[in-house]
Design an enzyme around this catalytic site. Structure first.
Site, PDB file in Angstrom:
ATOM      1  N   ASN A  89       7.847   0.237  -6.127  1.00  0.00           N
ATOM      2  CA  ASN A  89       6.427  -0.048  -6.322  1.00  0.00           C
ATOM      3  C   ASN A  89       5.610   1.215  -6.100  1.00  0.00           C
ATOM      4  O   ASN A  89       5.806   1.925  -5.120  1.00  0.00           O
ATOM      5  CB  ASN A  89       5.971  -1.148  -5.362  1.00  0.00           C
ATOM      6  CG  ASN A  89       4.524  -1.581  -5.588  1.00  0.00           C
ATOM      7  OD1 ASN A  89       3.873  -2.042  -4.670  1.00  0.00           O
ATOM      8  ND2 ASN A  89       4.026  -1.453  -6.802  1.00  0.00           N
ATOM      9  N   TYR A 121      -9.370  -1.367 -11.070  1.00  0.00           N
ATOM     10  CA  TYR A 121      -8.988  -2.076  -9.849  1.00  0.00           C
ATOM     11  C   TYR A 121      -9.938  -1.744  -8.704  1.00  0.00           C
ATOM     12  O   TYR A 121     -10.372  -0.604  -8.573  1.00  0.00           O
ATOM     13  CB  TYR A 121      -7.566  -1.659  -9.474  1.00  0.00           C
ATOM     14  CG  TYR A 121      -7.116  -2.085  -8.097  1.00  0.00           C
ATOM     15  CD1 TYR A 121      -6.741  -3.389  -7.841  1.00  0.00           C
ATOM     16  CD2 TYR A 121      -7.072  -1.169  -7.051  1.00  0.00           C
ATOM     17  CE1 TYR A 121      -6.323  -3.775  -6.579  1.00  0.00           C
ATOM     18  CE2 TYR A 121      -6.657  -1.542  -5.785  1.00  0.00           C
ATOM     19  CZ  TYR A 121      -6.284  -2.856  -5.558  1.00  0.00           C
ATOM     20  OH  TYR A 121      -5.880  -3.235  -4.303  1.00  0.00           O
ATOM     21  N   GLU A 130     -10.176  -8.904  -4.034  1.00  0.00           N
ATOM     22  CA  GLU A 130      -9.404  -7.873  -4.733  1.00  0.00           C
ATOM     23  C   GLU A 130      -9.477  -8.204  -6.222  1.00  0.00           C
ATOM     24  O   GLU A 130      -9.133  -9.319  -6.628  1.00  0.00           O
ATOM     25  CB  GLU A 130      -7.962  -7.894  -4.240  1.00  0.00           C
ATOM     26  CG  GLU A 130      -7.077  -6.814  -4.840  1.00  0.00           C
ATOM     27  CD  GLU A 130      -5.642  -6.915  -4.322  1.00  0.00           C
ATOM     28  OE1 GLU A 130      -5.005  -5.868  -4.177  1.00  0.00           O
ATOM     29  OE2 GLU A 130      -5.172  -8.057  -4.072  1.00  0.00           O
ATOM     30  N   TYR A 132      -9.085  -7.129 -10.553  1.00  0.00           N
ATOM     31  CA  TYR A 132      -8.369  -6.365 -11.567  1.00  0.00           C
ATOM     32  C   TYR A 132      -8.942  -6.691 -12.941  1.00  0.00           C
ATOM     33  O   TYR A 132      -9.123  -7.861 -13.281  1.00  0.00           O
ATOM     34  CB  TYR A 132      -6.900  -6.746 -11.627  1.00  0.00           C
ATOM     35  CG  TYR A 132      -6.115  -6.729 -10.344  1.00  0.00           C
ATOM     36  CD1 TYR A 132      -5.172  -5.736 -10.115  1.00  0.00           C
ATOM     37  CD2 TYR A 132      -6.253  -7.738  -9.400  1.00  0.00           C
ATOM     38  CE1 TYR A 132      -4.414  -5.735  -8.963  1.00  0.00           C
ATOM     39  CE2 TYR A 132      -5.509  -7.745  -8.243  1.00  0.00           C
ATOM     40  CZ  TYR A 132      -4.585  -6.743  -8.026  1.00  0.00           C
ATOM     41  OH  TYR A 132      -3.825  -6.751  -6.887  1.00  0.00           O
ATOM     42  N   GLU A 222       0.085   1.233 -12.410  1.00  0.00           N
ATOM     43  CA  GLU A 222       1.013   0.668 -11.436  1.00  0.00           C
ATOM     44  C   GLU A 222       2.375   0.459 -12.077  1.00  0.00           C
ATOM     45  O   GLU A 222       2.477   0.026 -13.229  1.00  0.00           O
ATOM     46  CB  GLU A 222       0.511  -0.667 -10.902  1.00  0.00           C
ATOM     47  CG  GLU A 222       1.475  -1.280  -9.897  1.00  0.00           C
ATOM     48  CD  GLU A 222       0.952  -2.561  -9.258  1.00  0.00           C
ATOM     49  OE1 GLU A 222       1.608  -3.061  -8.336  1.00  0.00           O
ATOM     50  OE2 GLU A 222      -0.111  -3.038  -9.685  1.00  0.00           O
TER      51      GLU A 222
END
Length: 355
Positions: A89, A121, A130, A132, A222
């Site tokens: 990750n 983000y 949070e 996105y 990501e």
């Protein structure tokens, strides 16, 4: 991100496990270009966890698999590239130290490998959210494990809206329970313009309230258990859209004056509220704008973003930060704040001028 399988829940950007301040962050870079007298600025290569600012942009890099990924910050402001191989990750990108209503123009290329995302983000505070805006992704749709809340149209495309809950998970405010908001573009792309306000308003209309923009917003790459690459460039400084959101205050057309300013309350709660001021440059543009904000009785500003301030009595005078100090003719920018006290009567703004 958590360490569960990629299809068990929406994937998380795990940089929240490592929240650095900007000062000294370049020391944490794996390799930084060195400048000698008379030489051009070298690119900065990040291979270990770091945050900071470079060429007027905020950057963030996080990985749980050191040695498998690198992110190169170009000597051209607002550009980066990344490569990862066999990474569990990682996430990194460029943007702004505070989120907000912006038109974010970006271009580049994106190879997600078996699983990856290209997304705008960020986070809000009070409520802790949070969020996105996903422009491109691999075979796994990162919003699919959440609850679908509708759609929103932006930049000539349609996005599916999802909401999910993270219970007792790491965040920018420590381990907490918080909501995740997702806009997932149906037609994937790696270049375009995102009107963040369109998504914020659609989320609000779907019963997904936003908080204060106290935290960063980045155009992020990501990768999760994959091998891939990206090359991303941001265009301009991310100014506020000139068209106000539904229900917001209108900004008069720019004239020959330096700038104009309007205020609106974006959210409120018992003994507190969030306010936003939009600055719009006149026909000659403006550099180093200055706006006085007069607070009503019992109101105290507890945090401010996208600006700096001084206070004299109940008047808060706000000036820009580096990324929004120069506005071309007709361009707009915003600053916002969280205040304690009653939201009514609202604060008022005076004449926008040059600092």
């Amino acid at each position: 991100m958590s360490d569960t399988a990629p299809h068990s829940e929406p994937r998380q950007i795990s940089r929240r496990k490592l929240v650095f301040g900007g000062a000294g962050a370049l020391v944490a870079a794996g390799t930084a270009g060195l400048l000698l007298p008379g030489t051009a600025r070298a690119a900065t290569v990040l291979t270990s966890n770091a945050t900071g600012t470079l060429n007027g942009y905020y950057y963030s890099f996080w990985t749980d698999t050191p040695g498998t990924v690198s992110m190169t910050l170009s000597d051209t402001a607002g550009s980066y590239s990344s490569q990862w191989s066999g990474t569990n990750n990682w996430v990194g990108g460029l943007g702004w130290s505070n989120g907000g209503r912006r038109e974010v123009t970006y271009s580049g290329s994106f190879n997600p490998g078996s699983n990856g995302y290209l997304a705008l983000y960020g986070w809000t505070a009070n409520p802790l959210v949070e969020y996105y805006i996903v422009e491109n992704f691999g075979p796994y749709n990162p919003g699919s494990a959440g609850t679908r809340r509708g759609t929103v149209t932006d930049g000539g495309g349609t996005y599916d809206i999802y909401e999910s809950t993270r219970t007792n998970q790491p965040s920018v405010e420590g381990t907490k329970t918080f909501q995740q908001y997702w806009s997932i573009r149906q037609s994937k792309r790696s270049s375009g313009t995102i009107n963040t306000g369109a998504h914020f308003d659609a989320w609000q209309a779907a019963g997904m309230p936003m908080g204060a923009f106290n935290y960063y917003m980045i155009m992020a790459t990501e990768g999760y258990q994959s091998t891939g690459s990206s090359s991303v460039s941001l265009g301009g400084v991310g100014t506020t859209p000139t068209t106000p959101p539904p229900g917001g205050s209108t900004t008069p057309p720019p004239g020959t004056g330096a700038c104009s300013a309007t205020y609106r309350t974006t959210s409120s709660w018992t003994n507190g509220f969030n306010g936003e001021v939009t600055i719009k440059a006149g026909s000659n543009g403006v550099t180093d704008w200055k706006v006085p904000v007069t607070l009503a009785g019992g109101q105290t500003v507890t945090s401010l973003w996208n600006g700096t301030s001084t206070r004299n009595g109940n008047v808060l005078t706000v000036t820009p930060v580096s990324h929004n100090r120069v506005l071309g003719a007709g361009q707009s920018a915003t600053f916002g704040f969280t205040a304690s006290g009653p939201s009514s009567p609202s604060p008022t703004v005076g004449s926008c001028g040059v600092g």
